[in-house]
Design a protein around this motif. Sequence first.
Motif, PDB file in Angstrom:
ATOM      1  N   PHE A 136       0.834  -1.199   0.000  1.00 23.31           N
ATOM      2  CA  PHE A 136       0.000   0.000   0.000  1.00 23.31           C
ATOM      3  C   PHE A 136       0.871   1.252   0.000  1.00 23.31           C
ATOM      4  CE2 PHE A 136      -2.797  -2.892   2.761  1.00 23.31           C
ATOM      5  CZ  PHE A 136      -3.343  -3.509   1.656  1.00 23.31           C
ATOM      6  N   TRP A 137       1.921   1.241   0.810  1.00 28.16           N
ATOM      7  CA  TRP A 137       2.850   2.373   0.873  1.00 28.16           C
ATOM      8  C   TRP A 137       3.512   2.592  -0.496  1.00 28.16           C
ATOM      9  CZ3 TRP A 137       8.100   2.173  -0.078  1.00 28.16           C
ATOM     10  CH2 TRP A 137       8.793   3.359   0.164  1.00 28.16           C
ATOM     11  N   ALA A 138       4.001   1.521  -1.110  1.00 31.19           N
ATOM     12  CA  ALA A 138       4.713   1.635  -2.380  1.00 31.19           C
ATOM     13  C   ALA A 138       3.789   2.137  -3.492  1.00 31.19           C
ATOM     14  CB  ALA A 138       5.338   0.288  -2.759  1.00 31.19           C
ATOM     15  N   SER A 139       2.552   1.684  -3.489  1.00 30.32           N
ATOM     16  CA  SER A 139       1.600   2.170  -4.497  1.00 30.32           C
ATOM     17  C   SER A 139       1.369   3.664  -4.333  1.00 30.32           C
ATOM     18  CB  SER A 139       0.281   1.403  -4.401  1.00 30.32           C
ATOM     19  OG  SER A 139       0.471   0.051  -4.776  1.00 30.32           O
ATOM     20  N   GLN A 140       1.196   4.126  -3.097  1.00 36.39           N
ATOM     21  CA  GLN A 140       1.008   5.561  -2.869  1.00 36.39           C
ATOM     22  C   GLN A 140       2.287   6.342  -3.208  1.00 36.39           C
ATOM     23  OE1 GLN A 140      -1.775   7.237  -2.394  1.00 36.39           O
ATOM     24  NE2 GLN A 140      -3.009   5.381  -2.289  1.00 36.39           N
ATOM     25  N   THR A 141       3.439   5.718  -2.998  1.00 40.96           N
ATOM     26  CA  THR A 141       4.709   6.376  -3.319  1.00 40.96           C
ATOM     27  C   THR A 141       4.833   6.615  -4.817  1.00 40.96           C
ATOM     28  OG1 THR A 141       5.792   5.460  -1.362  1.00 40.96           O
ATOM     29  CG2 THR A 141       7.232   6.151  -3.173  1.00 40.96           C
ATOM     30  N   ILE A 142       4.520   5.610  -5.621  1.00 47.62           N
ATOM     31  CA  ILE A 142       4.639   5.789  -7.076  1.00 47.62           C
ATOM     32  C   ILE A 142       3.562   6.750  -7.572  1.00 47.62           C
ATOM     33  CG2 ILE A 142       3.317   3.818  -7.981  1.00 47.62           C
ATOM     34  CD1 ILE A 142       6.472   3.856  -9.520  1.00 47.62           C
ATOM     35  N   LEU A 143       2.391   6.709  -6.951  1.00 45.93           N
ATOM     36  CA  LEU A 143       1.349   7.670  -7.318  1.00 45.93           C
ATOM     37  C   LEU A 143       1.769   9.090  -6.935  1.00 45.93           C
ATOM     38  CD1 LEU A 143      -1.766   5.565  -6.341  1.00 45.93           C
ATOM     39  CD2 LEU A 143      -1.226   6.407  -8.644  1.00 45.93           C
ATOM     40  N   GLY A 144       2.461   9.231  -5.819  1.00 40.16           N
ATOM     41  CA  GLY A 144       2.991  10.538  -5.433  1.00 40.16           C
ATOM     42  C   GLY A 144       3.957  11.068  -6.470  1.00 40.16           C
ATOM     43  N   ARG A 145       4.782  10.186  -7.007  1.00 40.66           N
ATOM     44  CA  ARG A 145       5.700  10.603  -8.083  1.00 40.66           C
ATOM     45  C   ARG A 145       4.908  11.017  -9.318  1.00 40.66           C
ATOM     46  NH1 ARG A 145       8.961  13.462 -10.585  1.00 40.66           N
ATOM     47  NH2 ARG A 145      10.230  12.521 -12.206  1.00 40.66           N
ATOM     48  N   MET A 146       3.861  10.285  -9.630  1.00 44.89           N
ATOM     49  CA  MET A 146       3.034  10.612 -10.796  1.00 44.89           C
ATOM     50  C   MET A 146       2.411  12.002 -10.649  1.00 44.89           C
ATOM     51  SD  MET A 146       3.141   8.133 -13.010  1.00 44.89           S
ATOM     52  CE  MET A 146       1.817   8.787 -13.995  1.00 44.89           C
ATOM     53  N   LYS A 147       2.063  12.392  -9.430  1.00 49.05           N
ATOM     54  CA  LYS A 147       1.459  13.708  -9.202  1.00 49.05           C
ATOM     55  C   LYS A 147       2.440  14.838  -9.485  1.00 49.05           C
ATOM     56  CE  LYS A 147      -1.357  14.388  -5.809  1.00 49.05           C
ATOM     57  NZ  LYS A 147      -2.139  14.439  -4.573  1.00 49.05           N
ATOM     58  N   GLU A 148       3.737  14.554  -9.432  1.00 47.71           N
ATOM     59  CA  GLU A 148       4.759  15.563  -9.704  1.00 47.71           C
ATOM     60  C   GLU A 148       4.965  15.808 -11.199  1.00 47.71           C
ATOM     61  OE1 GLU A 148       7.498  14.329  -5.827  1.00 47.71           O
ATOM     62  OE2 GLU A 148       8.165  13.800  -7.838  1.00 47.71           O
ATOM     63  N   LEU A 149       4.449  14.914 -12.010  1.00 50.59           N
ATOM     64  CA  LEU A 149       4.674  14.958 -13.458  1.00 50.59           C
ATOM     65  C   LEU A 149       3.493  15.608 -14.175  1.00 50.59           C
ATOM     66  CD1 LEU A 149       6.088  11.341 -13.821  1.00 50.59           C
ATOM     67  CD2 LEU A 149       7.376  13.481 -13.633  1.00 50.59           C
ATOM     68  N   PRO A 150       3.688  15.994 -15.434  1.00 49.06           N
ATOM     69  CA  PRO A 150       2.555  16.528 -16.198  1.00 49.06           C
ATOM     70  C   PRO A 150       1.396  15.520 -16.232  1.00 49.06           C
ATOM     71  CG  PRO A 150       4.612  16.864 -17.387  1.00 49.06           C
ATOM     72  CD  PRO A 150       4.935  15.989 -16.219  1.00 49.06           C
TER      73      PRO A 150
END
Length: 172
Positions: free
Chosen positions: A13-27
């Motif tokens: 769950f943590w890792a999924s939110q982590t990669i989604l957090g990275r996605m939020k930084e991108l266009p």
Amino acid sequence: MKNYPAEMLNYHFWASQTILGRMKELPAAVLHQEVNTSFPTIAHALNHIYAVDKTWYMVLTGADMGAALQECMPLSGRILETVDEYVSLFAELAGQYNEWLGSGPDAEQAITLNNPYAGIRETTLAEIMLHTANHGSYHRGNISTMLRQLGYASTMNDYALYWYRQPVSAAL
């Protein structure tokens, strides 16, 4: 003794939110940009992870696998528009898993798994929990590769980093 299958789910769950957090930084468009890999877009990969997570949640909580697949696999094709929608979707499901984990399931409980694609076998809740975490790790790797193909760096979401992100009291 630590419940390692539950710990791996929490990592997942943590890792999924982590990669989604990275996605939020991108266009925003990166979510739907096509790439030549195992999924046509990152959104498709996220849908697949979610659908499988939901399927296994249903199995862990007593549903027949065939019924769970019928309900959840159409979710693989449900493309959401924004990363925030995926953040919410994954967080909601993580909450359901955590509520179930909080009820104290016996990880060694044996169940008969009737997989319409692979057949019938005996398994344990622990094996399903570990598989769910492993499946997510595999496909987060796909997403990292997709990001690189699109010209962006991914983010570290390894289990070892998760150890260091946990409060000290949880690590004892």
